[in-house]
Design a protein around this motif. Structure first.
Motif, mmCIF file in Angstrom:
data_model
loop_
_atom_site.group_PDB
_atom_site.id
_atom_site.type_symbol
_atom_site.label_atom_id
_atom_site.label_comp_id
_atom_site.label_asym_id
_atom_site.label_seq_id
_atom_site.Cartn_x
_atom_site.Cartn_y
_atom_site.Cartn_z
ATOM 1 N N LEU A 72 -41.546 -23.426 -24.462
ATOM 2 C CA LEU A 72 -41.678 -23.052 -23.062
ATOM 3 C C LEU A 72 -42.688 -21.916 -22.917
ATOM 4 C CD1 LEU A 72 -37.907 -23.017 -22.000
ATOM 5 C CD2 LEU A 72 -39.522 -24.928 -21.957
ATOM 6 N N CYS A 73 -43.676 -22.122 -22.070
ATOM 7 C CA CYS A 73 -44.642 -21.047 -21.815
ATOM 8 C C CYS A 73 -45.235 -21.216 -20.420
ATOM 9 C CB CYS A 73 -45.734 -21.012 -22.884
ATOM 10 S SG CYS A 73 -46.906 -22.364 -22.765
ATOM 11 N N PHE A 74 -45.918 -20.196 -19.973
ATOM 12 C CA PHE A 74 -46.480 -20.178 -18.626
ATOM 13 C C PHE A 74 -48.010 -20.220 -18.629
ATOM 14 C CE2 PHE A 74 -42.226 -18.620 -17.856
ATOM 15 C CZ PHE A 74 -41.903 -19.195 -16.640
ATOM 16 N N ALA A 80 -53.947 -21.787 -13.885
ATOM 17 C CA ALA A 80 -54.134 -22.375 -12.552
ATOM 18 C C ALA A 80 -54.241 -21.304 -11.469
ATOM 19 C CB ALA A 80 -52.986 -23.332 -12.237
ATOM 20 N N LEU A 81 -53.448 -20.252 -11.585
ATOM 21 C CA LEU A 81 -53.424 -19.201 -10.552
ATOM 22 C C LEU A 81 -54.411 -18.069 -10.842
ATOM 23 C CD1 LEU A 81 -49.556 -18.872 -10.036
ATOM 24 C CD2 LEU A 81 -51.204 -19.911 -8.460
ATOM 25 N N GLU A 82 -55.020 -18.099 -12.048
ATOM 26 C CA GLU A 82 -55.877 -16.989 -12.482
ATOM 27 C C GLU A 82 -55.128 -15.670 -12.306
ATOM 28 O OE1 GLU A 82 -59.541 -17.407 -10.314
ATOM 29 O OE2 GLU A 82 -60.137 -19.162 -11.494
ATOM 30 N N LEU A 83 -53.937 -15.646 -12.885
ATOM 31 C CA LEU A 83 -53.023 -14.517 -12.745
ATOM 32 C C LEU A 83 -52.198 -14.404 -14.015
ATOM 33 C CD1 LEU A 83 -51.387 -12.494 -10.806
ATOM 34 C CD2 LEU A 83 -49.869 -14.448 -10.446
ATOM 35 N N GLY A 130 -45.877 -22.389 -6.005
ATOM 36 C CA GLY A 130 -45.750 -22.411 -4.542
ATOM 37 C C GLY A 130 -45.425 -21.040 -3.977
ATOM 38 N N HIS A 131 -44.545 -20.312 -4.652
ATOM 39 C CA HIS A 131 -44.154 -18.970 -4.207
ATOM 40 C C HIS A 131 -45.352 -18.012 -4.250
ATOM 41 C CE1 HIS A 131 -41.370 -15.578 -3.635
ATOM 42 N NE2 HIS A 131 -42.074 -14.953 -4.573
ATOM 43 N N VAL A 132 -46.095 -18.042 -5.360
ATOM 44 C CA VAL A 132 -47.256 -17.146 -5.510
ATOM 45 C C VAL A 132 -48.328 -17.493 -4.478
ATOM 46 C CG1 VAL A 132 -49.160 -16.485 -7.043
ATOM 47 C CG2 VAL A 132 -46.817 -16.578 -7.929
ATOM 48 N N LEU A 133 -48.587 -18.781 -4.254
ATOM 49 C CA LEU A 133 -49.592 -19.184 -3.258
ATOM 50 C C LEU A 133 -49.184 -18.730 -1.851
ATOM 51 C CD1 LEU A 133 -50.593 -22.747 -4.525
ATOM 52 C CD2 LEU A 133 -51.892 -20.601 -4.746
#
Length: 195
Positions: A72-74, A80-83, A130-133
């Protein structure tokens, strides 16, 4: 004070041990969930057979949190979010697989969210994106949710910059700080096991 990954993992496992022990004291067995053959998990510990059956019932399973396999990783979200997500939120969601765990904090009742299996982890990642966007669109500081409360639109989230734990209303800025770190917050929780 920022928590280390190991400190947070230790606090999470301590809470899990306390939760399972409390659940067994109240109910005499591990937690129970409905069996969904299309949604298997390494958390499953066998079928649950209640002493008395009242008519037709859904088949149920016994379960408990189990260590995640390490896959599991992010990375995909961060790319995708450049974050870069705060290490505490990445650690929180990758220590183990579990159904939600109910807890009490000084503010009241909450349910800690986790991934039941790898497919659930993918769904969790989509919800975080979705939350971050939404936060970006509203020009609000970036937070990542990790728990829901008994009030429908109140969530608990981690401030992605500072690592502090906050209460926020969905779509709004966080409004009440609960702890300086995830480890501090988890350490202050007690399991909530309804009879």
């Amino acid at each position: 004070m920022k928590s280390t990954n190991q400190d947070l993992a230790d606090k999470l496992w301590h809470f899990v041990d306390s939760y399972i022990e409390s659940y067994q004291k109240v109910h005499g067995h591990l937690p129970v969930a409905e069996l969904d053959e299309d949604w298997p998990s390494s958390c499953q510990q066998g079928l649950f057979t209640p002493q008395e059956k009242h008519g037709e019932q859904e088949q149920q399973i016994l379960w408990q949190p189990v260590k995640a396999d390490g896959n599991l990783c992010f990375n995909n979200i961060e790319s995708a979010l450049e974050l870069e997500l705060h290490p505490d939120i990445k650690n929180y969601f990758t220590v183990f697989h579990s159904d939600p765990l109910d807890a009490l904090c000084q503010e009241g009742q909450l349910s800690l969210l986790f991934a039941w299996n790898e497919n659930d982890f993918e769904r969790l990642q989509e919800n975080i994106i979705g939350h971050v966007l939404m936060k970006r669109k509203l020009k609000q500081r970036i937070t990542v949710f990790f728990a829901i409360t008994d009030e429908e639109d109140l969530i608990l989230s981690l401030d992605n910059e500072t690592g502090a734990v906050w209460v926020e209303r969905v779509g709004c800025e966080p409004h009440k700080k609960l702890a300086d770190s995830m480890a501090e917050f988890i350490a202050g929780l007690t399991p909530h096991i309804p009879a």
